[in-house]
Design an enzyme around this catalytic site. Sequence first.
Site, PDB file in Angstrom:
ATOM      1  N   LYS A 430      63.805  14.500  54.027  1.00  0.00           N
ATOM      2  CA  LYS A 430      64.264  14.700  55.606  1.00  0.00           C
ATOM      3  C   LYS A 430      63.908  13.292  56.101  1.00  0.00           C
ATOM      4  CE  LYS A 430      62.572  16.121  59.963  1.00  0.00           C
ATOM      5  NZ  LYS A 430      61.553  17.021  60.938  1.00  0.00           N
ATOM      6  N   TRP A 531      67.507  22.201  60.603  1.00  0.00           N
ATOM      7  CA  TRP A 531      67.579  22.868  61.904  1.00  0.00           C
ATOM      8  C   TRP A 531      66.479  22.217  62.874  1.00  0.00           C
ATOM      9  CZ3 TRP A 531      65.781  26.006  57.721  1.00  0.00           C
ATOM     10  CH2 TRP A 531      66.939  26.494  56.909  1.00  0.00           C
ATOM     11  N   HIS A 532      66.190  20.939  62.816  1.00  0.00           N
ATOM     12  CA  HIS A 532      65.155  20.323  63.725  1.00  0.00           C
ATOM     13  C   HIS A 532      66.106  19.286  64.804  1.00  0.00           C
ATOM     14  CE1 HIS A 532      62.004  20.496  60.413  1.00  0.00           C
ATOM     15  NE2 HIS A 532      62.469  21.547  60.715  1.00  0.00           N
ATOM     16  N   TYR A 533      67.234  19.745  65.071  1.00  0.00           N
ATOM     17  CA  TYR A 533      68.226  19.144  65.855  1.00  0.00           C
ATOM     18  C   TYR A 533      67.293  19.177  67.421  1.00  0.00           C
ATOM     19  CZ  TYR A 533      69.929  23.908  66.317  1.00  0.00           C
ATOM     20  OH  TYR A 533      69.957  25.348  66.619  1.00  0.00           O
TER      21      TYR A 533
END
Length: 597
Positions: A430, A531-533
Amino acid sequence: MALVGGAAEILMKFKILLSLILWINTFALSQAYEHPGQYRYPFIRPASSFTEPPSAAESRGASKTYDYIIIGGGTAGCPLAATLSQNFSVLLLERGGTPFANGNVSFLQNFHISLADTSQTSASQVFISTDGVINSRARILGGGTCINAGFYTRASASYIKRVGWDAKLVNESYPWVERQIVHRPELVPWQRAFRDSLIEVGISPFNGFTYDHLYGTKIGGTIFDRFGRRHTAAELLASANPDNLHVLVHATVQKIVFDKTSKRPRAVGVIFKDENGKQNKAFLSKRPRSEIIVSSGALGSPQLLLLSGIGPKADLEKLNISVVLDNEFVGKGMADNPLNTIYIPTNRNIKQSLIQVVGITKLGVYIEASSGFGQSMDSIHWNNGIVSAEIGQLSTIPPKQRSHEAIQEYIKRKRNIPHETFMGGFILEKIAWPLSAGQLSLLNTNVDDNPSVTFNYFNHPYDLARCVDGIRIIEKILKSKHFINYTKCDKETIEKILNMSVHANVNLIPKHTNDTKSLEQFCKDTVITIWHYHGGCHVGKVVSPDHKVFGVERLRVIDGSTFASSPGTNPQATVMMMGRYMGVKILRERLGKAAGV
């Protein structure tokens, strides 16, 4: 050895059976009440149980007004509501249902099923960014903590300093969360091999088990207990004052109501619909400092501000939305941390695990791993998102050829692939604090529909360079002695694994499946999400440092939409901490030393 292995297997089956009994007991008890979870949290009710004041005018003296109305019972909203309820009346409105009797949410082994569920009652709502990356947003009490991989780790001290938070209060707020729902993981063999490989390739020192964000390799916390049962932010509501808290589920807020008779618009209430589609109104009390707080997440919060008339004037007028405040920055600065994964096949079954170990590099890349969520005889027909090695029916078919028939033909072909091909796990990399960013805008005025979102993955060359660095680290891990039994890696094998990973990832980006010579191209082709937007309501652009919305009164935004960058390797710890932190700050602002928190 056989006896030991047999005993371990029996113990594991016992744990699963015990966990199942606990869940069945929860489910059975919940059926005796009006709504699942009500037996444990009597303040949780369906939205249809709400009775509103007869009119806005009468609401001024009505009993059903609230000191705080919180929109979104998610990762930040639940701890915020629990904290504020200690001294004031709180209405918490959540568009989804409860997690307490939902087996897909509750158990680690069902993690992929929850994400794959695209029904209207699913805990996750799928959206696809204009970049072509498939993503999810939570639609359940507890928010993202109900559908994520469970890893719990704090933000760095430098992050806390950079955003201007009170370090003392931060260090009091994290443990408040941890005492209630966080656990130490029991490392499975895959995770132990991954941990040792990280250290072997130079991601050191080994920092052991810690919540802290430290360079090197560490074991973090998890919201899954030793039985594989998930504990979500919804459980933080157990700390609430039940006399002051009113939680409505299946309550979808459509807009915020403003009084525009004063110089500055004042938030006075909300319009929401219940599970039957009936519209309701809820209002703030006249007490000084009463507020509406938006905690609907990085998509939901900017979307709701826009639907309520706060945003770029020209965009609002195109949709005939009455303009309350012209602010060009609402919906801007949307970012998502790019994720790329390498799928590693094995010739044997391995135990399921989600994120337990992380390598925090000085290159701006985080390395994590999961295992055991590949294909099974039961999952062959499923589309399980980023954790499904067998999925490729969209990503490997060129855009103009993505017909229903083509997809069905791919599904038919994949059933003939040997089952062993998909027994293995993933290593994930990531990008921390991406410099690429995009924007969010409304497509229509229906709050149930996803807005249009663009993240512009790898638009900035520095993000792409860091992805390449991360893939090279994974290549070293594959050749380490601790993973050699899984990969037998030589140069040719690594290239084959990279090509297989192109097929394994699901996005709608055209592929270059025979070109892994260029790691830059591999990064672009296989980008997905973890899903870390975040962003859309940035501090300094849309809200002040104390999270009050600029230009209006009695309105705040408290969630990940205010972040310029995602905290830590995985943000849920800091988002929950933030809910508690801001709740305590607000109480202290109103009560001073009398605030008993």
